[in-house]
Design an enzyme around this catalytic site. Structure first.
Site, PDB file in Angstrom:
ATOM      1  N   ASN A 107     127.081  47.997  54.878  1.00  0.00           N
ATOM      2  CA  ASN A 107     126.776  48.142  56.305  1.00  0.00           C
ATOM      3  C   ASN A 107     125.852  49.324  56.568  1.00  0.00           C
ATOM      4  O   ASN A 107     125.937  50.353  55.903  1.00  0.00           O
ATOM      5  CB  ASN A 107     128.070  48.303  57.103  1.00  0.00           C
ATOM      6  CG  ASN A 107     128.955  47.080  56.971  1.00  0.00           C
ATOM      7  OD1 ASN A 107     128.515  46.051  56.456  1.00  0.00           O
ATOM      8  ND2 ASN A 107     130.178  47.179  57.406  1.00  0.00           N
ATOM      9  N   ASP A 109     125.634  50.405  59.844  1.00  0.00           N
ATOM     10  CA  ASP A 109     125.986  50.788  61.224  1.00  0.00           C
ATOM     11  C   ASP A 109     126.616  52.168  61.349  1.00  0.00           C
ATOM     12  O   ASP A 109     126.848  52.653  62.459  1.00  0.00           O
ATOM     13  CB  ASP A 109     126.890  49.718  61.857  1.00  0.00           C
ATOM     14  CG  ASP A 109     128.182  49.480  61.058  1.00  0.00           C
ATOM     15  OD1 ASP A 109     128.632  50.392  60.341  1.00  0.00           O
ATOM     16  OD2 ASP A 109     128.747  48.370  61.168  1.00  0.00           O
ATOM     17  N   HIS A 124     123.037  49.801  50.953  1.00  0.00           N
ATOM     18  CA  HIS A 124     121.844  49.314  51.667  1.00  0.00           C
ATOM     19  C   HIS A 124     121.201  50.391  52.538  1.00  0.00           C
ATOM     20  O   HIS A 124     120.305  50.095  53.319  1.00  0.00           O
ATOM     21  CB  HIS A 124     122.187  48.073  52.500  1.00  0.00           C
ATOM     22  CG  HIS A 124     122.520  46.889  51.649  1.00  0.00           C
ATOM     23  ND1 HIS A 124     123.140  45.752  52.127  1.00  0.00           N
ATOM     24  CD2 HIS A 124     122.320  46.663  50.322  1.00  0.00           C
ATOM     25  CE1 HIS A 124     123.298  44.883  51.129  1.00  0.00           C
ATOM     26  NE2 HIS A 124     122.820  45.413  50.027  1.00  0.00           N
ATOM     27  N   CYS A 132     108.447  58.461  55.504  1.00  0.00           N
ATOM     28  CA  CYS A 132     107.038  58.174  55.768  1.00  0.00           C
ATOM     29  C   CYS A 132     106.425  57.457  54.566  1.00  0.00           C
ATOM     30  O   CYS A 132     106.553  57.916  53.436  1.00  0.00           O
ATOM     31  CB  CYS A 132     106.277  59.467  56.060  1.00  0.00           C
ATOM     32  SG  CYS A 132     104.507  59.164  56.277  1.00  0.00           S
TER      33      CYS A 132
HETATM   34  N1  APR Z   1     137.460  40.633  59.566  1.00  0.00           N
HETATM   35  C1  APR Z   1     137.105  40.451  58.273  1.00  0.00           C
HETATM   36  N2  APR Z   1     136.085  39.685  57.884  1.00  0.00           N
HETATM   37  C2  APR Z   1     135.381  39.041  58.849  1.00  0.00           C
HETATM   38  C3  APR Z   1     135.681  39.178  60.213  1.00  0.00           C
HETATM   39  C4  APR Z   1     136.781  40.003  60.574  1.00  0.00           C
HETATM   40  N3  APR Z   1     137.166  40.180  61.832  1.00  0.00           N
HETATM   41  N4  APR Z   1     134.792  38.422  60.908  1.00  0.00           N
HETATM   42  C5  APR Z   1     133.976  37.850  60.026  1.00  0.00           C
HETATM   43  N5  APR Z   1     134.321  38.223  58.761  1.00  0.00           N
HETATM   44  C6  APR Z   1     133.695  37.854  57.476  1.00  0.00           C
HETATM   45  C7  APR Z   1     133.007  36.509  57.459  1.00  0.00           C
HETATM   46  O1  APR Z   1     133.938  35.459  57.187  1.00  0.00           O
HETATM   47  C8  APR Z   1     132.004  36.711  56.327  1.00  0.00           C
HETATM   48  O2  APR Z   1     132.590  36.406  55.066  1.00  0.00           O
HETATM   49  O3  APR Z   1     132.667  38.798  57.237  1.00  0.00           O
HETATM   50  C9  APR Z   1     131.686  38.203  56.389  1.00  0.00           C
HETATM   51  C10 APR Z   1     130.321  38.548  56.944  1.00  0.00           C
HETATM   52  O4  APR Z   1     129.337  38.054  56.087  1.00  0.00           O
HETATM   53  P1  APR Z   1     127.785  38.399  56.265  1.00  0.00           P
HETATM   54  O5  APR Z   1     127.397  38.208  57.675  1.00  0.00           O
HETATM   55  O6  APR Z   1     127.048  37.643  55.231  1.00  0.00           O
HETATM   56  O7  APR Z   1     127.743  39.991  56.000  1.00  0.00           O
HETATM   57  P2  APR Z   1     127.619  40.776  54.616  1.00  0.00           P
HETATM   58  O8  APR Z   1     128.471  40.148  53.575  1.00  0.00           O
HETATM   59  O9  APR Z   1     127.838  42.193  54.932  1.00  0.00           O
HETATM   60  O10 APR Z   1     126.105  40.547  54.255  1.00  0.00           O
HETATM   61  C11 APR Z   1     125.569  41.219  53.164  1.00  0.00           C
HETATM   62  O11 APR Z   1     123.322  40.724  53.715  1.00  0.00           O
HETATM   63  O12 APR Z   1     121.472  40.516  55.095  1.00  0.00           O
HETATM   64  C12 APR Z   1     122.181  41.326  54.282  1.00  0.00           C
HETATM   65  O13 APR Z   1     121.861  43.580  54.407  1.00  0.00           O
HETATM   66  C13 APR Z   1     122.629  42.579  54.983  1.00  0.00           C
HETATM   67  O14 APR Z   1     124.352  44.034  54.231  1.00  0.00           O
HETATM   68  C14 APR Z   1     124.079  42.704  54.611  1.00  0.00           C
HETATM   69  C15 APR Z   1     124.209  41.752  53.440  1.00  0.00           C
END
Ligand code: APR
Length: 253
Positions: A107, A109, A124, A132
């Protein structure tokens, strides 16, 4: 009627009580209950607008940095006003309870750091830090500046184009962070490896879980949906991060 508190299986509780070292791996799902949209799945930023992925590539950054920064500003605007939730605080609590701890997060954030997590590998990077592309000077944007961004900001020193100090699609991971992952998660896996809220698409997220499982460590996944890791971990807990991670933190140590 209020939802009943989730109850962890008794053998898992017993195992958690013996844990003295922990590695936690997180993705966007850990911040979902802070109101930050995930990337994939229902309501996900990439589902809503697939062109965001192309905007967030190293190639677009080089050819059209304004487009990349618009997408970065967009991510910041979606996270505007977000504060850590119970899962972020519980992960910080786990760190205080064990002798050795590492948090590997995808993350950008900053909510883990805001909740008090200290030993964080933000693999990340960060979208508030800048570098720059001309002179290499490093800088920082405030949340407000980032939320207002619609074009690439310029270096105050040389006028060059700034980039976010984040890993874009198609870019290499920072070597020193990869070395820390190797040392802190792979060489001698922690007694507990807990993976929360990630779709686990990247091999460097999957690998520490596989290595821990092979080394017979306690492996736990928290996610409302099954992922590629669910059949691999010792315990797949189906549910939300803010509901389940505090339960896990409570039982540790
Ligand atoms: N609690 C736990 N898990 C959850 C919740 C919740 N309340 N809500 C959603 N999820 C889960 C979803 O089921 C999914 O498996 O969180 C996951 C989110 O997946 P992604 O959106 O793919 O996020 P992430 O795994 O962090 O993506 C990886 O991809 O684009 C890049 O850089 C970006 O760091 C990111 C990376």
């Amino acid at each position: 009627m209020a939802d009943a508190k989730p109850t962890l299986p008794a053998p898992l509780v017993e195992a958690l009580r013996r844990v003295r070292s922990a590695g936690v791996i997180t993705g966007a799902g850990v911040s979902a209950e802070s109101g930050v949209p995930t990337y994939r799945g229902k309501g996900g930023l990439y589902e809503e607008d697939e062109s965001r992925i192309e905007a967030l590539t190293g190639t677009t950054l080089r050819s059209d940095p304004d487009r990349t920064w618009r997408a970065v500003g967009d991510l910041a605007r979606h996270a505007a006003g977000a504060v850590p939730n119970a899962a972020h605080f519980a992960i910080a609590e786990i760190e205080r309870k064990v002798a050795r701890f590492v948090l590997l997060t995808q993350n950008v954030d900053g909510l883990h750091q805001a909740a008090g997590s200290r030993n964080v590998i933000d693999i990340h990077g960060s979208i508030t830090r800048t570098r720059c592309m001309a002179c290499g000077a490093e800088g920082e944007l405030s949340r407000e500046e980032l939320e207002a961004i619609h074009a690439a900001p310029r270096c105050a020193g040389c006028g060059g184009t700034l980039r976010p100090a984040a890993v874009l699609f198609g870019e290499m991971l920072p070597v020193e962070k990869v070395a820390r992952m190797q040392r802190e998660l792979l060489d001698d896996p922690p007694e507990l490896v807990l993976v929360v809220g990630t779709s686990a698409l990247f091999p460097y997220i999957v690998e520490p879980v596989l290595v821990a499982r092979r080394a017979r460590r306690l492996t736990v996944e928290v996610n409302p949906e099954p992922t590629v890791l669910s059949p691999v971990v010792g315990w797949f807990l189906e549910g939300s991060a803010a509901a389940l991670v505090p339960e896990i933190a409570r039982e540790i140590g």
